[in-house]
Scaffold this motif. Structure first.
Motif, PDB file in Angstrom:
ATOM      1  N   ARG A 159       0.778  -1.209  -0.058  1.00 30.46           N
ATOM      2  CA  ARG A 159       0.082  -0.016   0.008  1.00 30.46           C
ATOM      3  C   ARG A 159       0.763   1.448  -0.063  1.00 30.46           C
ATOM      4  O   ARG A 159       0.262   2.405  -0.028  1.00 30.46           O
ATOM      5  CB  ARG A 159      -0.749   0.106   1.500  1.00 30.46           C
ATOM      6  N   GLY A 160       2.188   1.082  -0.006  1.00 27.33           N
ATOM      7  CA  GLY A 160       2.969   2.369  -0.087  1.00 27.33           C
ATOM      8  C   GLY A 160       3.121   2.846   1.574  1.00 27.33           C
ATOM      9  O   GLY A 160       3.640   4.073   1.584  1.00 27.33           O
ATOM     10  N   ALA A 179      -5.167  -0.388   9.363  1.00 27.20           N
ATOM     11  CA  ALA A 179      -4.083   0.454   9.933  1.00 27.20           C
ATOM     12  C   ALA A 179      -3.502   1.640   9.150  1.00 27.20           C
ATOM     13  O   ALA A 179      -3.321   2.875   9.610  1.00 27.20           O
ATOM     14  CB  ALA A 179      -2.846  -0.722   9.881  1.00 27.20           C
ATOM     15  N   ALA A 180      -3.769   1.699   7.812  1.00 27.40           N
ATOM     16  CA  ALA A 180      -3.426   3.092   7.060  1.00 27.40           C
ATOM     17  C   ALA A 180      -4.645   3.802   6.940  1.00 27.40           C
ATOM     18  O   ALA A 180      -4.688   4.908   6.155  1.00 27.40           O
ATOM     19  CB  ALA A 180      -3.036   2.382   5.779  1.00 27.40           C
ATOM     20  N   ASP A 181      -5.760   3.618   7.528  1.00 22.23           N
ATOM     21  CA  ASP A 181      -6.911   4.401   7.247  1.00 22.23           C
ATOM     22  C   ASP A 181      -6.960   5.491   8.079  1.00 22.23           C
ATOM     23  O   ASP A 181      -6.667   5.391   9.138  1.00 22.23           O
ATOM     24  CB  ASP A 181      -8.217   3.370   7.913  1.00 22.23           C
ATOM     25  N   PRO A 182      -6.733   6.898   7.479  1.00 18.84           N
ATOM     26  CA  PRO A 182      -6.759   7.942   8.219  1.00 18.84           C
ATOM     27  C   PRO A 182      -8.012   8.325   9.080  1.00 18.84           C
ATOM     28  O   PRO A 182      -7.758   9.228  10.040  1.00 18.84           O
ATOM     29  CB  PRO A 182      -6.222   8.926   6.934  1.00 18.84           C
ATOM     30  N   LYS A 183      -9.140   7.810   8.792  1.00 21.17           N
ATOM     31  CA  LYS A 183     -10.319   8.086   9.505  1.00 21.17           C
ATOM     32  C   LYS A 183     -10.369   7.193  10.613  1.00 21.17           C
ATOM     33  O   LYS A 183      -9.668   6.220  10.824  1.00 21.17           O
ATOM     34  CB  LYS A 183     -11.271   7.822   8.384  1.00 21.17           C
ATOM     35  N   THR A 237      -6.896 -11.721   5.084  1.00 22.78           N
ATOM     36  CA  THR A 237      -6.940 -10.895   6.543  1.00 22.78           C
ATOM     37  C   THR A 237      -5.904  -9.864   6.777  1.00 22.78           C
ATOM     38  O   THR A 237      -6.401  -8.872   7.391  1.00 22.78           O
ATOM     39  CB  THR A 237      -6.754 -12.187   7.823  1.00 22.78           C
ATOM     40  N   ALA A 238      -4.842 -10.098   6.240  1.00 25.38           N
ATOM     41  CA  ALA A 238      -3.639  -9.350   6.279  1.00 25.38           C
ATOM     42  C   ALA A 238      -3.900  -8.080   5.500  1.00 25.38           C
ATOM     43  O   ALA A 238      -3.511  -6.816   5.851  1.00 25.38           O
ATOM     44  CB  ALA A 238      -2.402 -10.014   5.961  1.00 25.38           C
ATOM     45  N   ALA A 239      -4.350  -8.275   4.288  1.00 21.58           N
ATOM     46  CA  ALA A 239      -4.715  -6.946   3.394  1.00 21.58           C
ATOM     47  C   ALA A 239      -5.694  -6.090   4.055  1.00 21.58           C
ATOM     48  O   ALA A 239      -5.730  -4.859   3.934  1.00 21.58           O
ATOM     49  CB  ALA A 239      -5.181  -7.433   2.100  1.00 21.58           C
TER      50      ALA A 239
END
Ligand SMILES: NC(=O)c1ccc[n+]([C@@H]2O[C@H](COP(=O)([O-])OP(=O)(O)OC[C@H]3O[C@@H](n4cnc5c(N)ncnc54)[C@H](OP(=O)(O)O)[C@@H]3O)[C@@H](O)[C@H]2O)c1
Length: 304
Positions: free
Chosen positions: A26-27, A193-197, A185-187
Motif C-alpha cells: 500500500r506504500g 492500519a493505514a486508514d486516516p479516518k 486478513t492481512a490485506a
C-alpha cells in the motif's frame, strides 16, 4: 525512520509478516518489531521489501516507547498464552499510549469472542480479557475478527481428512462457518492500519461463509472424488470430551488438541458467527472463496 509508519509486533510470525507485506504494498512505511536475536534469515524477506527491522524486547517499555514514537498505528500479531497476550501485548499497549500512537490493533483475528461464553475457549478468553486493558488505556483501537483462517482447511488439518474423504463437523453439517484466508486478513488489517479516518472498535470480515457440507462439495469439485461430511457428535458431547481431555494437560501449550476442539464447538454451535460483515469497507479488496483457495493450494502443491 520517517514518520508516519505502522509498527507491526510479531512481524516474524505468519500473519505479522503478511500484514507488513500488505502495508508495504500500500506504500506505507513499516517498522517490524521482532525479538532481539531473531535470526536475520527470518526477516530477510521483509528487509528486502523495504521494512525497517527493529529488534526490541517487549518487556522494555521505555525502549519500546521510543521505537513507537511517530507511528500512525501499532498492529499486534503476537501469539501466545497469558504471558504474551496480556503481559507482552500489555507492554506494547502501554508504550503505544506513552508514544501517543493514534490507533492500536490487538492480536485478535478470530471468531466473535464478544459472543462466546467465558470458559468455552481458553485462547479467546485471553483476547476478551485483554480488551479490559484496551478500554482502560484510552487509545483508539480496532479489533479485526475474521473467523477461522481458510489456510486451516488445507494440508494436515483436523477438519479435512483426505484419506477417508471426510469433512469433520459437530452438530449440524449445514451450520454456516466464517473463513478468511491469512492473505485477505492481512490485506484488510493493512487497510485499517493505514486508514486516516477513525475506525470502529470491531470490524468483522469473512472471505467465505460455508457449511461442512459446502466444504465437502468444494473438495469434491477440486479433488474430483466424492467427499462427505463426517459427524463427530453433538456440540454438548464434544464439550464434555474437551473437559475430559483438559484433565490430561495441555494448559501450557498454545494449541493442545482440546483447544482446537474449543474453536470447533464455538463455530459449529453458531455462537462465534460473525455478523454483520464489514467486508465492503475497503472496496479495493477482493475476497478468496473456499473452493478457489483449495484449488489454488492443490495447483501450487502439484507444481512443487
Ligand atoms: N482465526 C484463525 O483461524 C487463526 C489461526 C491462527 C492464528 N490466528 C491468530 O493470528 C494471530 C497471529 O498468529 P500467527 O499464526 O501469525 O502466530 P505465529 O506465526 O506464531 O507468530 C507469532 C509472533 O509473535 C511473536 N511473539 C510471541 N511471543 C513474543 C514475545 N514474548 N515477544 C516478542 N514477540 C513474540 C513471535 O515471535 P517469534 O517468531 O520470535 O517467536 C511471532 O513473531 C494471533 O492472534 C492468532 O491467534 C488466528
Amino acid at each position: 525512520m520517517t514518520s508516519p509508519f505502522v509498527a507491526v509486533a510479531g512481524a516474524s510470525g505468519g500473519l505479522g509478516q503478511l500484514i507488513a507485506m500488505a502495508l508495504i504494498k500500500r506504500g506505507v512505511a513499516v517498522k517490524a518489531l521482532v525479538r532481539p536475536n531473531t535470526d536475520p534469515s527470518r526477516t530477510e524477506k521483509l528487509r528486502s521489501a523495504g521494512a525497517t527491522i527493529s529488534p526490541v524486547d517487549l518487556s522494555a517499555v521505555p525502549t519500546l516507547t521510543r521505537e513507537l514514537t511517530g507511528a500512525m498505528c501499532v498492529v499486534s500479531s503476537l501469539q501466545g498464552l497469558r504471558d504474551v497476550m496480556h503481559t507482552a501485548q500489555g507492554n506494547l499497549l502501554e508504550a503505544a499510549v506513552a508514544a501517543k500512537v493514534p490507533k492500536f490493533i490487538p492480536s485478535d483475528f478470530s471468531l466473535d469472542f464478544t459472543k462466546t461464553k467465558p470458559g468455552s475457549n481458553r485462547n479467546l478468553d485471553l483476547r476478551r480479557e485483554f480488551h479490559a486493558q484496551l478500554k482502560k488505556s484510552g487509545i483508539a483501537w480496532t479489533s479485526i475478527l475474521n473467523g477461522g483462517f481458510m489456510d486451516l482447511l488445507v494440508g494436515d488439518t483436523p477438519m479435512v481428512n483426505h484419506k477417508s474423504r471426510k469433512v469433520a463437523y459437530i452438530g449440524e453439517a449445514t451450520q454456516l462457518l466464517d473463513f478468511t484466508s491469512m492473505v485477505d486478513t492481512a490485506a484488510y488489517t493493512a487497510a485499517v492500519a493505514a486508514d486516516p479516518k477513525p475506525t470502529p472498535n470491531f470490524l468483522r470480515i469473512a472471505g467465505d461463509t460455508v457449511s461442512a457440507k459446502d466444504i465437502a462439495n468444494a473438495e469434491t469439485n477440486v479433488e474430483g472424488a466424492q467427499y462427505k461430511p463426517g459427524w463427530m457428535g453433538p456440540v454438548w458431547f464434544i464439550e464434555i470430551v474437551i473437559r475430559v481431555m483438559r484433565l490430561f494437560g495441555g494448559e501450557n501449550e498454545i494449541f493442545p488438541a482440546w483447544q482446537g476442539m474449543q474453536y470447533m464447538t464455538n463455530m459449529f454451535s453458531g455462537v462465534g458467527k460473525l455478523e454483520p460483515l464489514d467486508n465492503d469497507r475497503y472496496p479495493e479488496l477482493v475476497w478468496t472463496k473456499v473452493e478457489n483457495f483449495l484449488r489454488e493450494y492443490k495447483n501450487n502443491s502439484s507444481k512443487k
